[in-house]
Design a protein around this motif. Structure first.
Motif, short mmCIF file in Angstrom:
data_model
loop_
_atom_site.label_atom_id
_atom_site.label_comp_id
_atom_site.label_asym_id
_atom_site.label_seq_id
_atom_site.Cartn_x
_atom_site.Cartn_y
_atom_site.Cartn_z
N ARG A 97 0.17 -1.35 0.15
CA ARG A 97 0.65 0.15 0.29
C ARG A 97 1.03 1.15 -0.12
O ARG A 97 1.86 0.89 1.14
CB ARG A 97 -0.93 0.27 1.31
N GLN A 98 0.84 2.04 -0.63
CA GLN A 98 1.36 3.22 -0.56
C GLN A 98 0.42 4.57 -0.02
O GLN A 98 -0.61 4.83 0.46
CB GLN A 98 1.61 3.33 -1.99
N GLY A 99 1.38 5.56 1.30
CA GLY A 99 1.29 6.46 1.53
C GLY A 99 0.91 7.47 1.14
O GLY A 99 1.23 7.59 -0.88
N GLU A 100 0.32 7.53 1.56
CA GLU A 100 -0.77 9.40 0.67
C GLU A 100 0.63 10.37 1.36
O GLU A 100 1.28 10.40 2.85
CB GLU A 100 -1.60 9.50 2.04
N LEU A 101 0.40 10.97 0.74
CA LEU A 101 1.49 12.76 1.15
C LEU A 101 0.66 13.04 2.85
O LEU A 101 -0.64 14.07 2.00
CB LEU A 101 1.02 13.47 -0.33
N PHE A 102 1.47 13.51 3.63
CA PHE A 102 0.45 14.46 4.56
C PHE A 102 0.76 15.50 4.37
O PHE A 102 0.18 16.64 5.14
CB PHE A 102 1.47 13.95 5.62
N THR A 103 2.01 15.86 3.82
CA THR A 103 2.89 17.54 4.03
C THR A 103 3.55 17.81 3.78
O THR A 103 4.55 16.61 3.26
CB THR A 103 2.49 17.71 5.43
N VAL A 104 4.13 19.14 3.14
CA VAL A 104 5.72 19.49 2.71
C VAL A 104 6.22 19.91 4.17
O VAL A 104 5.09 21.47 4.03
CB VAL A 104 5.38 20.16 1.14
N ALA A 105 6.79 19.56 4.41
CA ALA A 105 7.76 20.48 5.01
C ALA A 105 8.90 21.58 4.53
O ALA A 105 9.16 21.19 3.02
CB ALA A 105 8.62 20.05 6.54
N SER A 106 8.96 22.71 4.94
CA SER A 106 9.77 23.83 4.38
C SER A 106 11.23 23.17 4.61
O SER A 106 12.57 23.57 4.22
CB SER A 106 9.41 25.12 4.48
N ASN A 107 11.44 23.36 5.78
CA ASN A 107 13.08 23.03 6.28
C ASN A 107 12.96 21.56 6.53
O ASN A 107 11.89 21.17 6.91
CB ASN A 107 13.38 23.88 6.90
N SER A 108 14.36 20.86 7.49
CA SER A 108 14.38 20.04 8.24
C SER A 108 14.05 20.38 9.75
O SER A 108 13.44 19.51 10.26
CB SER A 108 15.69 19.54 8.40
N GLN A 109 14.14 21.41 10.56
CA GLN A 109 13.86 21.34 11.55
C GLN A 109 12.39 20.85 11.48
O GLN A 109 11.21 20.41 12.46
CB GLN A 109 13.73 23.25 12.22
N GLU A 110 11.17 21.78 10.68
CA GLU A 110 9.60 21.91 10.44
C GLU A 110 9.63 19.99 10.25
O GLU A 110 8.65 19.60 10.94
CB GLU A 110 9.40 22.37 9.44
#
Length: 781
Positions: free
Chosen positions: A705-718
């Motif tokens: 099963r492929q995962g769903e896109l949860f979010t896009v983080a702008s940097n490594s800390q986020e």
């Protein structure tokens, strides 16, 4: 010693808060309740049903006297608190009684608003708020035949229908151009008015009352436009105001209501407020569901259980009038940010107005067909994105038959006030052989509050007892050692403060003295989650707290030296090679997480191997974070790997010793060259030009099963914060052995986003995660 909890107010909000507190920890408090009315706790919302003849005054009692006795609650009925001394922590009543407290809950409710006009003190002018008001109206109906209700809102219309049932001629006066203008649009209101007129109620709209006229008793009402109407009885139902007089007298901060924070705390230490008397973030709520939601938050907080806090409520309204199916929720006004879906079938008397912002439903008005009210409320609460097909289905008019009930999911909520699902009702009916709506109400609380779902409960009950029903819900116990379900066991651990396996086995009457291979790991997991300092062994293969060695079937041990991010160096490899040769360790392998595992270490050598190795070891228990770094091994990819490696090391150090409900595979890739393989992980982090894409819910077992896109983080800390928050929320809300893909499907990705995108909530989750990791920081493990 138990602390002393006093509740001022024996109404629905105060007593529901007590019920929730007893659920969380029945041994925490000695409880006293002060109630100004000389009655037991009763359902004020159903007073209109008493007038309509559907129920008796006895039927609307929520908690009988036996309930107070069983829970050792001291009740002071017919007594009013007149002063709170927050310094001495004492309450003074109108009977000169002084009651001390450690914790105090103000649940003083609201008082009816009385129009500031002449004649309101005349005989025959009443409000409609209490049992005494109800009794007075019933007695008046035996002598007089003309009644006027001032107020065209929910309570006014329900009272008017009750007066009609008592044999009175009824007129409703409303100062607006249409009824229920706060809950309905013009079309739905006109349809409602037409139906009520056909039932026998007359309406005088856009009328402003000037004076109530009569010698001693009301004889007529005069309006500012010079017209008048004769009457023998006036029922004032023009709204309520928070009852804040006691709070004001006691120097507790008030505005429109008693001002509280997200945990229902007032500005005075150990004093809380809940219900209609409360103002939270500028809002005052007069409906039952928000009051119950406040009670749940307050109960957890006052019992010391971690709670996100009260964030406000989505308002929904139904009308308890025979022959009227009506439901309103959220925003129904139209502006430049919204679009509407409308369906108007005048022949069948069905109207639907669904308000959408983007592709998220934010409000709705339903008249004539309220079948989808629970589904709509769930969509609005969870901010679900709505497909075109779902929109089309919502606009379809549905006949009330078994097919509609059957098509509802088991998780779909039937009673919104008490959060009772279809599945919960089916389970109760089947297991306890319930045959009436009243029995369902007593057993599950469905329809016990506002009563708006009573017809749906009746339809569901008829469906369950029909040949159409093939849904059987069997109670599944945690294991063969107990008859309790997993949820029941967890609840008992919390309520009884059970802090060890033996406590559970003894107090919950386990069939075995030492449990079994199914329940012991589950219990250890839940005990560790409830008590972060729990020292029980989560698996039976630790040598000691510092040495994570796993016992093999042949009596030898295996260990896995920790290599953060799957990266090692020459010195570590030489050390491992030397130890293998010295202690004749012949079996070595590479784990799926890119670690070297040494297998076949003799028991007498394990301490020496550990000492000479002098490296961190991977935790041996199976349910934890397993990290896969896909930055190495791809010969076709020439992308920079530095950021991915750094993030992998940071995340592994942050969470390597966390116990999770099920093994969690976390994959990190520097770029999208490995995307297809990566998004089948529980959590996948993939580098892109503008940051990191985070996918969740992938799986290779039992099905790919492929995962769903949860979010896009702008940097490594986020990205790190979002992943840590996600893992902690999973740990706190998932069932034992529930995979992330199943958990996200059950809880809902939209809901999880709402939690983690709220900065305060995400911070709280990360703080709790770090608190559990703190004992391991700096230790040579």
């Amino acid at each position: 010693m138990k602390k002393k909890l006093v509740v001022i107010g024996n109404g629905m909000a105060g007593v529901r808060s007590v019920e929730e507190i007893l659920k969380q920890n029945s041994q925490a408090f000695d409880i006293s309740i002060i109630g100004s009315e000389p009655h037991l706790n009763y359902n004020r919302i159903l007073l209109s049903s008493v007038l309509q003849g559907e129920v008796s005054l006895q039927d609307i009692t929520i908690n009988p006297l036996e309930w107070y006795a069983e829970n050792r609650i001291e009740l002071y009925p017919g007594e009013t608190a007149v002063k709170v001394d927050s310094n001495k922590k004492e309450i003074v009543t109108d009977k000169k009684r002084t009651i001390s407290y450690d914790k105090l809950i103000l649940a003083t409710g609201s008082t009816p608003f009385i129009l500031p006009i002449q004649g309101i003190d005349k005989e025959g002018v009443v409000t409609f708020r209490t049992i005494e008001d109800c009794k007075s109206i019933i007695e008046t109906s035996k002598q007089y035949k003309k009644a006027v209700v001032i107020g065209g809102g929910v309570l006014g219309l329900e009272a008017a229908r009750g007066l009609l049932n008592l044999g009175l001629e009824v007129k409703v006066i409303h100062n607006q151009e249409y009824l229920m203008e706060r809950q309905l649009d013009l079309t739905a209101s006109r349809m409602l008015q037409k139906e009520l007129e056909q039932q026998g109620i007359e309406f005088l709209l856009s009328k402003v009352t000037k004076e109530i006229v009569g010698d001693h008793r009301v004889e007529k009402i005069e309006f500012i436009d010079g017209t008048s109407v004769e009457t023998d009885l006036v029922v004032m139902s023009v709204g309520v105001r928070p009852n804040i007089e006691l709070a004001k007298e006691s120097d507790i901060l008030t505005n429109r209501g008693i001002v509280v924070n997200d945990f229902l705390e007032t500005n005075k230490t150990d004093i809380y407020a809940v219900g209609e008397c409360v103002e939270h973030n500028g809002m005052v709520y007069g409906l039952v569901k928000p009051l119950y939601e406040q009670g749940q938050v307050l109960a957890k907080h006052i019992c010391g259980i971690a709670e996100e806090g009260y964030k406000g409520s989505v308002l929904s309204t139904s009308l308890k009038v025979p022959g009227v199916d009506l439901f309103s929720v959220g925003e129904f006004g139209e502006d430049e940010t919204t679009k509407t879906l409308k369906m108007f079938n005048e022949m069948d008397g069905v109207y639907k107005n669904i308000v959408i912002r983007g592709d998220i439903i934010v409000g709705a008005v339903l008249y004539g067909d309220t079948t989808d009210q629970s589904k709509l409320l769930d969509m609005i609460l969870k901010r679900k994105h709505t497909s075109d097909e779902e929109k089309r289905m919502l606009l379809q008019s549905k006949d009330k038959d078994a097919g509609v009930i059957k098509s509802m999911k088991l998780s779909e909520i039937i009673c919104n006030c008490n959060g009772v699902s279809k599945g919960a009702i089916i389970e109760a009916v089947q297991q306890k052989e319930l045959t009436t709506v009243d029995q369902v109400k007593q057993c599950t609380k469905a329809s016990s509050s506002c009563g708006g779902c009573k017809s749906v409960v009746a339809d569901l009950l008829a469906y369950i007892h029909s040949d159409e029903c093939d849904e059987v819900i069997q109670k599944k116990s945690l294991c063969a050692c107990t008859t309790l379900t997993e949820d029941e066991v967890v609840l008992q651990i919390q309520q009884r403060n059970l802090s060890s396996l033996q406590d559970v086995f003894v107090e919950l009457n386990w069939n075995t003295k030492e449990g079994c291979s199914s329940c012991v790991p589950a219990l250890n997991y839940y005990l560790a989650m409830i008590y972060p300092k729990y020292e029980g062994k989560n698996e039976p293969f630790f040598v000691n707290e510092n040495m994570k060695a796993q016992l093999q079937k042949d009596g030898t041990y295996s260990i896995t030296p920790q290599m953060y991010g799957g990266v090692t160096n020459v010195a570590e490899l030489q050390k491992i090679s030397s130890i293998m040769e010295k202690y004749k360790i012949t079996d070595v392998g590479i784990t799926p997480e890119q670690r070297i595992q040494l297998i076949g270490i003799k028991k007498e050598d394990i301490h020496a191997v550990y000492s000479e190795l002098n490296m961190h070891l991977r935790p041996a228990h199976k349910n934890n974070i397993r990290l896969v770094n896909a930055s190495f091994g791809d010969q076709e990819c020439r992308c920079s790997k530095g950021n991915a490696l750094h993030l992998a090391v940071e995340l592994e150090k942050k969470m390597e010793y966390l116990l999770t409900p099920h093994r969690v595979v976390l994959g990190i890739a520097a770029c999208k060259h490995s995307e297809v393989d990566m998004i089948t992980k529980d959590i996948s982090v993939i580098g892109i030009n503008r940051g990191w894409e985070i996918y969740v819910g992938g799986s290779i077992s039992p099905h790919i099963r492929q995962g769903e896109l949860f979010t896009v983080a702008s940097n490594s800390q986020e990205a790190k914060e979002l992943i840590c928050g996600f893992v902690q929320y999973y740990r706190e809300t998932a069932n034992y052995l529930e995979q992330i893909c199943d958990w996200t499907g059950r809880v809902g990705l939209i809901h999880i986003r709402e939690v983690l995108f709220e900065d305060v909530l995400r911070k709280q989750l990360i703080e709790r995660l770090e608190a559990e990791m703190l004992p391991y920081v700096g230790k040579p493990v």
